[in-house]
Design a protein around this motif. Structure first.
Motif, PDB file in Angstrom:
ATOM      1  N   PHE A  90      -6.831  -5.762  -2.040  1.00  0.00           N
ATOM      2  CA  PHE A  90      -6.887  -4.332  -2.307  1.00  0.00           C
ATOM      3  C   PHE A  90      -6.735  -4.187  -3.821  1.00  0.00           C
ATOM      4  CE2 PHE A  90      -5.210  -4.141   2.147  1.00  0.00           C
ATOM      5  CZ  PHE A  90      -6.342  -3.563   2.703  1.00  0.00           C
ATOM      6  N   VAL A  91      -7.701  -3.560  -4.450  1.00  0.00           N
ATOM      7  CA  VAL A  91      -7.829  -3.634  -5.904  1.00  0.00           C
ATOM      8  C   VAL A  91      -7.571  -2.282  -6.552  1.00  0.00           C
ATOM      9  CG1 VAL A  91      -9.349  -4.313  -7.804  1.00  0.00           C
ATOM     10  CG2 VAL A  91      -9.527  -5.476  -5.589  1.00  0.00           C
ATOM     11  N   ARG A  92      -6.879  -2.314  -7.663  1.00  0.00           N
ATOM     12  CA  ARG A  92      -6.636  -1.098  -8.447  1.00  0.00           C
ATOM     13  C   ARG A  92      -7.967  -0.393  -8.725  1.00  0.00           C
ATOM     14  NH1 ARG A  92      -4.856  -3.472 -14.323  1.00  0.00           N
ATOM     15  NH2 ARG A  92      -4.918  -1.255 -14.844  1.00  0.00           N
ATOM     16  N   ASN A  93      -7.926   0.917  -8.760  1.00  0.00           N
ATOM     17  CA  ASN A  93      -9.162   1.686  -8.912  1.00  0.00           C
ATOM     18  C   ASN A  93      -9.211   2.470 -10.225  1.00  0.00           C
ATOM     19  OD1 ASN A  93      -7.193   3.551  -8.328  1.00  0.00           O
ATOM     20  ND2 ASN A  93      -8.109   4.274  -6.421  1.00  0.00           N
ATOM     21  N   ASP A  94      -8.407   2.024 -11.214  1.00  0.00           N
ATOM     22  CA  ASP A  94      -8.351   2.752 -12.480  1.00  0.00           C
ATOM     23  C   ASP A  94      -9.125   2.082 -13.603  1.00  0.00           C
ATOM     24  OD1 ASP A  94      -6.314   0.702 -12.289  1.00  0.00           O
ATOM     25  OD2 ASP A  94      -5.602   1.405 -14.240  1.00  0.00           O
ATOM     26  N   ILE A  95      -9.601   0.831 -13.396  1.00  0.00           N
ATOM     27  CA  ILE A  95     -10.433   0.151 -14.383  1.00  0.00           C
ATOM     28  C   ILE A  95     -11.676  -0.391 -13.680  1.00  0.00           C
ATOM     29  CG2 ILE A  95      -8.491  -0.440 -15.890  1.00  0.00           C
ATOM     30  CD1 ILE A  95      -8.601  -3.294 -14.821  1.00  0.00           C
TER      31      ILE A  95
END
Length: 769
Positions: free
Chosen positions: A571-576
């Motif tokens: 599950f990956v950060r969605n801000d970059i």
């Protein structure tokens, strides 16, 4: 008073603590009778309905629960059963159902592949030109009545639509598509008629194939099919549900004779919003707006999303024509955050799993119906949680930012090309023709899992645990030598999961205790959370690899998971951007590979089984994704010496779509699944002249059956009709972690004998070998 409704598209099957998995495996291992298994799963199913009811969801699905896979359920419902599993009567037993999925000693399992661009695997329906679909047992009716009797609720049955079902099937000629569809549609109509008679008001028909490129011919097929269904069941309302991307041909699609459309406003936000603004929305139909991310685990920015929902409301014919839903089934996220007591509060406060997402949907629905002020505290709390994580040190690592800024835009390159490397490596390794190896992991037995539990609980010291791992490693090095494998592996006994293990050693990752999701069948994975900047701190795999190599004169492969797979299975950060996360992981793995080289490991496998599954569904987006993927892989691997052999592994994908990218990875050896798809991948190499080392898996490790020498030999011989024997390796199609030793050892012995037989044949036809 008319109001907006909240609706769910699908709920996780596995239970908060994988109770479903335990029931399945208990039944397979004869620890539960069929009656006990059916009762256990019924109680689980009802508890999921109770949860959704308690949270205030207006429209709750049934039919989303499965014993194995919802595509298999749909195929079995309509009698699409491979000939080798056919029964004499109409009913389909559990034994037959599970045999299709898992195989048995007399028949190979059906193929398994990725569900669109997710990490969920479905069983590919097998249909021949002679297949005659038939209705077996209307399980949707049974599930609808079960919910009605238990809770007095009118649920929303869910089913894979006929066009998606056929498009995802295999085995029939394209010219038979229309005939098969004509035979299926009346059966769908019959299922729906029975549901309508039982009191169903809406049925959700999933047609995600609509987010792939569609044309006028496709739309005409949809028009004909749904005209026929609506004519047969005029009183039942049909929601045509899509997800994972925006739909094509929106202006024509909204004219289809159905009562509502489900659109993804997360992964398909840009395309669907643009189409909505350009063409509007029919005032007499429902818009089921997927506004809460069904595939990731971050809290929704409720204030911004409510504004988006308010805008969507202006396009509908009234509040009753708008539903708030997740972007897709919640099958793809863990069940609940409530059991995660060990997470950093800063991170936990920014997370939302399935149960929390349902609450977000209900909150958004309330905000639309009662006004923003009625939910303002929830809006403020969500925004604050997101901001606190965004401002944290973990998301602002200056050293990582500097490394990214220094990257060259040109693709990284190996010192010499493959032909030169092959010559150098052949002089170093002295491998025979058709070298044999495995993919990396060996059976994670009960003893291995118990040892890990004792160590994690503090019952064993680090020294005790390390000694155990060394004993297992040495045992399996000796087994591999005895079997006669040419290139060995250390077995990965220290690893819980091929992504989680690396994430535990890298900065920027966090881990849940119960954050499981279904991958295939009873196989559940617990994806790491990439929530901060990724950075390497210390060697991860060197000690185990170096120890294994010290035990043998045969080469031992170092085993890593590649940057794209770590990304796609987390599950990956969605801000970059995706590219920045890819490259952060690649830079960390580059340091690990350097450490392996320095320790004398000369074969290093960097697995990318998930490269294909991340491929965008829209053609115009694919090239950029593949370039990012190749760049990240080569960033991690291209610096190595010419006498260091880089391997990779991929599995269960339509490789013909990405064969150019596979070639561009510039690995020395790639292993690819072939057995589960019954050797169909070989056709790709009839069209593409692949010149680098390659191993096509000669047996399917996801089935407990032990293939014969002759069966494996036939796959190898077929592959060698199109591949140069000097580049060909022989291996299983995937890791052996889930298999038992008594299945693994004889299967590998058969594989080595098969390789020896083919090698002997080649010695008669190829001089100097």
């Amino acid at each position: 008073m008319a109001k907006v409704l909240s609706a769910n598209l699908g709920y996780p099957r596995i239970g908060e603590k994988r109770e479903w998995k335990k029931a399945l495996e208990g039944f397979w291992n004869h620890k539960l009778t069929e009656t006990e298994f059916l009762e256990t799963t019924k109680q689980l199913r009802l508890s999921y309905l109770q949860k959704q009811k308690d949270r205030g969801v207006d429209l709750i699905p049934v039919g989303d629960f499965s014993f194995y896979d919802h595509v298999l359920d749909t195929a079995v419902l309509f009698g699409l059963i491979p000939e080798r599993f056919k029964q004499h009567d109409d009913a389909v037993t559990l034994d037959t159902y599970f045999s299709i999925a898992r195989g048995n000693q007399n028949a190979e399992a059906s193929e398994m592949t990725k569900w669109f661009n997710t990490n969920y695997h479905y069983i590919v329906p097998e249909i021949s030109n002679q297949t005659k679909p038939r209705l077996t047992t209307n399980r949707l009716l049974d599930l609808f009545n079960e919910a009605k009797e238990a809770f007095g609720i009118t649920t929303k049955p869910v089913i894979v639509g006929p066009i998606t079902l056929l498009k995802l099937s295999k085995g029939y000629d394209a010219t038979h598509f229309d005939a098969l569809l004509r035979s299926l549609v009346p059966l769908y109509s019959e299922v729906f008629t029975q549901l309508a008679a039982a009191g169903a008001e809406w049925i959700q028909v999933d047609e995600p194939i609509l987010v792939r490129t569609t044309n006028n011919d496709d739309l005409n097929i949809f028009k004909q099919v749904y005209q026929q269904i609506k004519a047969a069941v005029p009183g039942l309302k049909i929601l045509l549900q899509t997800y994972f991307e925006s739909v094509d041909c929106y202006a024509d699609l909204i004219k289809l004779p159905v009562d509502g459309f489900g659109l993804d406003f997360i992964d398909g936000a840009a395309g669907n919003l643009a189409a909505l603004e350009q063409f509007g929305f029919p005032k007499d139909k429902v818009l089921a707006a997927g506004l809460v991310d069904g595939r990731n685990i971050w809290k929704t920015n409720l204030a911004d999303t409510l504004s988006q929902a308010e805008k969507l409301l202006t396009f509908t014919g009234g509040p009753e024509k708008l539903w708030i839903t997740p972007s897709c089934s919640l099958l793809h996220v863990p069940v609940t955050i409530e059991n995660e007591t060990a997470l950093d509060p800063l991170l936990k406060d920014a997370l939302a799993f399935a149960d929390q997402k349902l609450s977000e949907i209900v909150t958004l629905t309330k905000g639309l119906n009662e006004g923003r002020a009625s939910v303002q505290p929830a809006l403020d709390a969500a925004r604050q949680s997101i901001q606190h994580l965004q401002q944290s040190e973990q998301r602002n690592n200056r050293a990582v930012e500097a490394e990214l800024a220094d990257l060259d835009k040109e693709l990284p390159k190996r010192p010499k090309d493959y032909a030169a490397r092959q010559k150098i490596q052949s002089e170093v390794f002295h491998l025979p023709l058709l070298p044999t190896t495995t993919i990396g992991s060996f059976p994670q037995t009960a003893e291995v899992r118990q040892a890990r539990r004792k160590w994690r609980k503090g019952e064993w010291t680090d020294a005790q645990y390390n000694d155990f791992i060394k004993e297992e490693t040495e045992k399996w090095i000796r087994i591999q030598e005895e079997i006669g494998l040419d290139v060995l592996v250390h077995g990965e006994f220290e690893r819980n999961d091929m992504v989680e293990y690396f994430g535990e050693k890298l900065d920027g990752f966090a881990f849940t205790r119960f954050g499981w999701v279904q991958s295939y069948g009873s196989r559940c994975v617990k994806p790491p959370l990439i929530y901060g900047d990724v950075a390497w701190q210390t060697a991860i795999t060197v000690a185990e690899s170096a120890f294994a190599q010290s035990l043998t004169q045969s080469p031992v492969k170092g085993m890593l998971t590649g940057p794209v797979t770590i990304f796609n299975w987390s599950f990956v950060r969605n801000d970059i951007s995706q590219a920045d996360v890819f490259n952060q992981i690649a830079l960390a793995l580059k340091k690990e590979i350097q450490a392996l080289e320095e320790a004398g490991i000369r074969m290093i496998q960097v697995d990318e089984p998930a490269l294909r599954e991340g491929l965008p569904l829209k053609e115009e987006k694919k090239a950029a994704y593949l370039h990012r993927s190749v760049y990240a892989f080569r960033l991690a691997t291209s610096f190595v010496r010419n006498d260091t052999q880089i391997h990779t592994h991929m599995c269960y994908s339509e490789f013909d779509e990405i064969i150019d990218a596979i070639d561009a990875l510039d690995t020395d050896v790639i292993s690819i699944e072939a057995a589960r798809s019954h050797g169909e991948i070989i056709a790709t190499f009839e069209k593409f002249a692949y010149k680098k080392g390659i191993g096509l898996g000669v047996y399917d490790i996801h089935s407990p059956r032990i293939p014969s020498v002759e069966e494996m030999q036939s796959y190898a011989e077929r592959a060698l009709q199109v591949l140069d024997p000097h580049i060909f390796w022989i291996n299983p199609d995937c890791g052996l972690k889930t298999r038992k030793p008594e299945e693994t050892i004889p299967a590998l012995k058969h594989m080595v004998v098969a390789a020896q037989n083919v090698r002997a044949e080649l010695h008669h036809t190829i001089p100097n070998n």
